[in-house]
Scaffold this active site. Structure first.
Site, PDB file in Angstrom:
ATOM      1  N   HIS A 122      24.400 -13.767  11.259  1.00 22.61           N
ATOM      2  CA  HIS A 122      24.527 -15.067  11.832  1.00 22.61           C
ATOM      3  C   HIS A 122      25.825 -15.740  11.917  1.00 22.61           C
ATOM      4  CE1 HIS A 122      20.224 -15.051  10.986  1.00 22.61           C
ATOM      5  NE2 HIS A 122      20.209 -14.896   9.898  1.00 22.61           N
ATOM      6  N   ASP A 127      16.397  -7.021  11.232  1.00 25.94           N
ATOM      7  CA  ASP A 127      16.189  -8.261  10.297  1.00 25.94           C
ATOM      8  C   ASP A 127      15.066  -9.120  10.699  1.00 25.94           C
ATOM      9  OD1 ASP A 127      17.999  -9.585   7.617  1.00 25.94           O
ATOM     10  OD2 ASP A 127      17.164 -11.044   9.143  1.00 25.94           O
ATOM     11  N   HIS A 180      15.455 -12.185  10.974  1.00 25.24           N
ATOM     12  CA  HIS A 180      15.999 -13.149  11.505  1.00 25.24           C
ATOM     13  C   HIS A 180      16.744 -12.647  12.737  1.00 25.24           C
ATOM     14  CE1 HIS A 180      14.866 -14.627   7.502  1.00 25.24           C
ATOM     15  NE2 HIS A 180      14.575 -15.781   8.113  1.00 25.24           N
ATOM     16  N   ASP A 232      13.910  -8.106   5.143  1.00 25.87           N
ATOM     17  CA  ASP A 232      13.076  -9.451   4.831  1.00 25.87           C
ATOM     18  C   ASP A 232      11.922  -9.526   5.754  1.00 25.87           C
ATOM     19  OD1 ASP A 232      14.781  -9.556   6.694  1.00 25.87           O
ATOM     20  OD2 ASP A 232      15.724 -11.484   6.611  1.00 25.87           O
TER      21      ASP A 232
END
Length: 339
Positions: free
Chosen positions: A158, A193, A195, A282
């Site tokens: 990120h 991931d 996200h 995740d």
């Protein structure tokens, strides 16, 4: 397989962040690195400490102002009256026409995309060690290893060139790809991931030498919200080289693998010389985020299809939080690259 990790990465212990206006404890805790390291060791993988300084790679991926902020910002923040123990911005400058701020409060807002990347006194050594782990794992691949695993903590996907966010500070996957460019004309980053890797996308969006492909939860319903939509395809030299495959909440093994097949077609068409996998766990059904339903066995199947690309590959740890299946998911994934 060599697993690159530095104990210094455990020093970063963030406190709280905001979720829909409510204060929550940060789930990106040192224990997750301990779980992953111990699982890798039990499975017979060799833990090595990074011996590569990532400074030059950091400076090629991130701006000098941002790196200076990460390294020195906390001490300046502490000189403020009634300062919090961690840097958490409350002012975000309008960068379209405002000059770069001189004050640390303005710089915090300028360099932090959200409130989910608190910066404390012990953060920088851990952040730097995480990037060093990525750089060293890339060096091992450049020196002939077929696959390596950088146990990077804190994670990085990120982080933009000049912004932290989402528990991320330095973009370890981008640093790894930049290192692999030393030998390979084209490198690809595949992000699995939960996200979207918005920072990675931003760094390479206009570059033609690094393709970015991300499979993730639909940003309409999950962080990072503003990025990760299917129509974001790259620009300039990078036109067509950014692929986003957003999926609905509740996605399980079958739908994730279907999206992965689409991603693999795009990667094969690009013909990279090496691959970076931004590896998040995740999406697992037992992860605290509880957004996807990927199983431990599903991670093995994901890894098997990626390994079939038969490319020099670097695995970079991104998300995946403390849960009963975190270590088992890693073991399931690494086993497919160790056959």
């Amino acid at each position: 397989m060599q697993v690159v990790f530095d104990e210094a990465q455990l020093g970063h212990r963030p406190g709280n962040f905001l979720v829909r206006g409510r204060l929550k404890p940060v789930p990106e805790v040192p224990a997750r690195a301990d779980i992953l390291r111990e699982a890798a060791e039990r499975a017979g993988h060799r833990i090595v400490k990074p011996a590569t300084d990532s400074r030059m790679l950091r400076e090629r991926i991130h701006t000098s102002d941002y790196l200076a902020f990460l390294e020195t910002g906390w001490s300046r923040w502490q000189s403020l009256p009634d300062a919090s123990p961690e840097i958490i911005p409350n002012v975000h400058p309008d960068r379209r026409d405002a000059p770069y701020p001189d004050a640390i409060v303005g710089q915090a807002g300028y360099h932090m995309a959200d409130t989910a990347a608190p910066l404390a006194g012990d953060s920088w050594p851990a952040i730097r060690a995480s990037a060093d782990s990525a750089a060293h794992a890339a060096r091992l691949v450049l020196d002939g290893a077929n696959v390596t695993y950088a146990l990077c903590r804190p994670p990085g996907h990120h982080a933009f060139a000049d912004q932290a966010g989402g528990f991320c500070y330095l973009n370890n996957s981008a640093i790894a790809a930049e290192a692999l460019r030393e030998k390979h004309a084209r490198v690809a980053i595949l992000d699995v991931d939960l996200h979207h890797g918005n920072g990675t996308q931003g760094i390479f969006y206009r570059r033609g030498d690094v393709m970015t492909v991300s499979i993730h939860a639909d940003p309409a319903v999950l962080y990072p919200v503003l990025w990760g939509h299917a129509n974001e395809r790259g620009d300039g030299a990078g036109a067509g080289l950014n692929r986003n495959l957003p999926l609905p909440l509740g996605t399980g093994d079958a739908a994730f693998l279907d999206a992965l097949d689409v991603a693999l077609v795009a990667l094969r068409a690009y013909r990279p010389g090496a691959l970076v996998v931004a590896l998040g766990f995740d999406a697992h059904e037992s992860d605290p985020f509880a957004a996807f339903r990927v199983t431990t066995e599903g991670y093995g199947r994901i890894a098997r299809r990626i390994a079939a690309l038969d490319l020099p590959t670097m695995l970079v740890q991104e998300g995946g939080y403390v849960s009963p299946d975190l270590g088992a998911s890693l073991v399931s994934f690494l086993a497919e690259f160790s056959i």
